[in-house]
Design an enzyme around this catalytic site. Sequence first.
Site, PDB file in Angstrom:
ATOM      1  N   ARG A  65       0.809  -1.218   0.000  1.00  0.00           N
ATOM      2  CA  ARG A  65       0.000   0.000   0.000  1.00  0.00           C
ATOM      3  C   ARG A  65       0.844   1.272   0.000  1.00  0.00           C
ATOM      4  O   ARG A  65       0.331   2.352  -0.275  1.00  0.00           O
ATOM      5  CB  ARG A  65      -0.909   0.026   1.238  1.00  0.00           C
ATOM      6  CG  ARG A  65      -2.027  -0.995   1.182  1.00  0.00           C
ATOM      7  CD  ARG A  65      -2.858  -0.953   2.448  1.00  0.00           C
ATOM      8  NE  ARG A  65      -2.077  -1.369   3.612  1.00  0.00           N
ATOM      9  CZ  ARG A  65      -2.570  -1.429   4.845  1.00  0.00           C
ATOM     10  NH1 ARG A  65      -3.819  -1.071   5.078  1.00  0.00           N
ATOM     11  NH2 ARG A  65      -1.804  -1.834   5.844  1.00  0.00           N
ATOM     12  N   LYS A 175       3.323 -20.018   6.577  1.00  0.00           N
ATOM     13  CA  LYS A 175       2.512 -20.509   7.681  1.00  0.00           C
ATOM     14  C   LYS A 175       1.908 -19.323   8.436  1.00  0.00           C
ATOM     15  O   LYS A 175       2.423 -18.209   8.338  1.00  0.00           O
ATOM     16  CB  LYS A 175       3.356 -21.374   8.617  1.00  0.00           C
ATOM     17  CG  LYS A 175       4.372 -20.609   9.472  1.00  0.00           C
ATOM     18  CD  LYS A 175       5.062 -21.538  10.430  1.00  0.00           C
ATOM     19  CE  LYS A 175       6.024 -20.804  11.321  1.00  0.00           C
ATOM     20  NZ  LYS A 175       5.396 -19.970  12.340  1.00  0.00           N
ATOM     21  N   HIS A 205      10.230 -22.989   6.750  1.00  0.00           N
ATOM     22  CA  HIS A 205      11.648 -22.670   6.572  1.00  0.00           C
ATOM     23  C   HIS A 205      12.560 -23.647   7.300  1.00  0.00           C
ATOM     24  O   HIS A 205      13.736 -23.780   6.950  1.00  0.00           O
ATOM     25  CB  HIS A 205      11.942 -21.237   7.022  1.00  0.00           C
ATOM     26  CG  HIS A 205      11.881 -21.006   8.498  1.00  0.00           C
ATOM     27  ND1 HIS A 205      10.712 -20.700   9.159  1.00  0.00           N
ATOM     28  CD2 HIS A 205      12.850 -21.051   9.450  1.00  0.00           C
ATOM     29  CE1 HIS A 205      10.964 -20.551  10.438  1.00  0.00           C
ATOM     30  NE2 HIS A 205      12.245 -20.764  10.654  1.00  0.00           N
ATOM     31  N   HIS A 267       6.619 -27.108  12.110  1.00  0.00           N
ATOM     32  CA  HIS A 267       8.036 -27.421  12.261  1.00  0.00           C
ATOM     33  C   HIS A 267       8.271 -28.764  12.961  1.00  0.00           C
ATOM     34  O   HIS A 267       8.999 -29.629  12.459  1.00  0.00           O
ATOM     35  CB  HIS A 267       8.739 -26.334  13.080  1.00  0.00           C
ATOM     36  CG  HIS A 267       8.651 -24.967  12.494  1.00  0.00           C
ATOM     37  ND1 HIS A 267       8.584 -24.734  11.137  1.00  0.00           N
ATOM     38  CD2 HIS A 267       8.630 -23.735  13.075  1.00  0.00           C
ATOM     39  CE1 HIS A 267       8.526 -23.428  10.914  1.00  0.00           C
ATOM     40  NE2 HIS A 267       8.554 -22.806  12.072  1.00  0.00           N
TER      41      HIS A 267
END
Length: 513
Positions: A65, A175, A205, A267
Site C-alpha cells: 500500500r 505458515k 523454513h 516445524h
Amino acid sequence: MTAPTKRNPLRDPRDKRMPRIAGPSGLVIFGVTGDLSRKKLMPAIYDLANRGLLPPGFALVGFARRDWADQDFMQVVHDAVKEHARTPFRQGVWDQLAEGIRFVQGTFDDDVAFDTLATTLSDLDRDRGTGGNHAFYLSVPPSAFTTVVNQLKRAGLATPPTDNPGQWRRVVIEKPFGHDLASAKQLNKTVNEVFPEESVFRIDHYLGKETVQNILALRFANQLYEPIWNANYVDHVQITMAEDIGLGGRAGYYDGIGAARDVIQNHLLQLLALTAMEEPVSFRPSDLRAEKVKVLSATRPVEPFDETTARGQYTGGWQGGQKVLGLLEEGGFAKDSVTETYAAITCEVNTRRWAGVPFYLRTGKRLGRRVTEVAVVFKRAPHLPFDDTATEELGQNALVVRVQPDEGVTMRFGSKVPGNTMEVRDVTMDFGYGHAFTESSPEAYERLLLDVLLGEPSLFPKNDEVELSWEILDPVLKHWAATGVPEKYKAGTWGPASADEMLARTGRHWRRP
C-alpha cells in the site's frame, strides 16, 4: 572425421553435486513491507544472485500500500541487503539485480492495482526476458490468501497462456496453514481452485535448514544407525524448539495462535516425520513425500491429555542479565489472554518400527536458551557387568541432531574414567558443520526460494501433510480450550512444572540442551 565429444560425468542429470541455476523468472512479493521480507526474503534473493544461482534478467516485484516509486522500493531492498545478507556486498551484483526491481502500489481488493501488476510483469517479460515465469510469494495474513489468489486469477496471472506450455506460475504460502483442520481444508480448497497442487509451495523454513536435511543423510547414507533405529533400542525421542526471546511487538500475529499452532503443527511434526519415516524408494519428491504421509497418518497424540500434554505462559523475570516483561505486560496482549507461549505434547507412531516409543514435542518462548534439536534417546543396556558404584553417573545413550545454533550432531555414550578404578561416565562425540566443512551453510530461505524457481517441491509440505498435522494437533487444542488457562512459568526457565511432571510420570526427564 570428427573427434568424439568428451562427456562430462558431472553433467549427468542424476548428479546433484552441480548447483542448479534458475531459468528466466521473476518473483512477486505481497507483504513486502514486513519483517520477513526485509530480514529474510530480500537478503536471500541477493545471496542467490551473489552465488550466481539466479538468471541475469531476474526480476523482483514488490506489492504494497505504500506510496513508493520503483526507486523507493529499490532503496528499501538495498538497505535490507546491506544489513542482513549472508554474503559480502558486491556492487556489480547489486547493479544487475537492481535493474529488475519494480514496485506496484495497491491493496489486495484493488482491481486496478492487479491490472497494473499484470502490465508490469508483461513489461518485464519483454524487457528483462523473464519468459512469463513468475512466482507469487504471499507474505500476508492467512485471511488475505483468498483475496490475493482470486485477484491473481482475475488478472490472468495465475495460469500461463495455453499457447505457451513451457511457462509456469507458482504461489508460495507462508505458515500458519489455517488454525485448525477445518480451516486448513478450506484454505487448501481455495488455493487449489486457482493454482494446481503442483504449483503450490507451502514454506516451512525449517525444512530448508541444512541440519534438517542432514537427518535424511544421517539415516539413509549410513549403515551404522539403521539396525538400532527402532523400538527395540530406542526408549523415546525428544524434539525441542526453544527460544529465549519474548513476543513484544508480535501480538497482532501471535495472540490467539499460540505456541502449538505456531510451531508444533508445522516445524516439529515435520521433524518427527523425517525422524520416523521409512527409507524412500528414491529421493524423488513424490517418493519422499509418500513416506512422510505414511508416518503422519500413523501418528496420534497420546491421552489422557491432562497427563501427556502441558502448556504455559511466561511471566516477568530475568534473562541474560536483564529484567524482562511477562506476556500479559507486553504491548498488544489482552490482560486476560490465554494464549500459550509454551506447549508440549506426547505422540505415538503406530507402526511396527516405533510401537511403544513416545515422541515428546515441546516449544516455548522466553526459555533458558535458543536451541532446536532432535534427541533420539536409547534404552539402557539390559545388563551391566559392573558394580553399581561404577555406573552411578552413567545415563542413557543418545544421538542428538542440533538444528540450531551450533549445527551438527552429538553422540552420548559411556566411557571409562582414567584411573586405577572402574568408573563409567557419560562422554560426547561431536560433529559440527562449522569445523567440518569450509563452505558456510546457506540460509534456509535461499534454498527454498531457489527450489521454488526451479520447481523442486521436495522440501515443501503438500496439502495432505498439512491436514494430517492438524488431525494430530486438533484434539489437544480442543481439550485445552475446554480446560482452564496456561500455567505460568518464569522467563529464563525451561517451562512450567507440569511439563516436567509430564515426563516424570514415565520415569523420564527433559534433556537440558
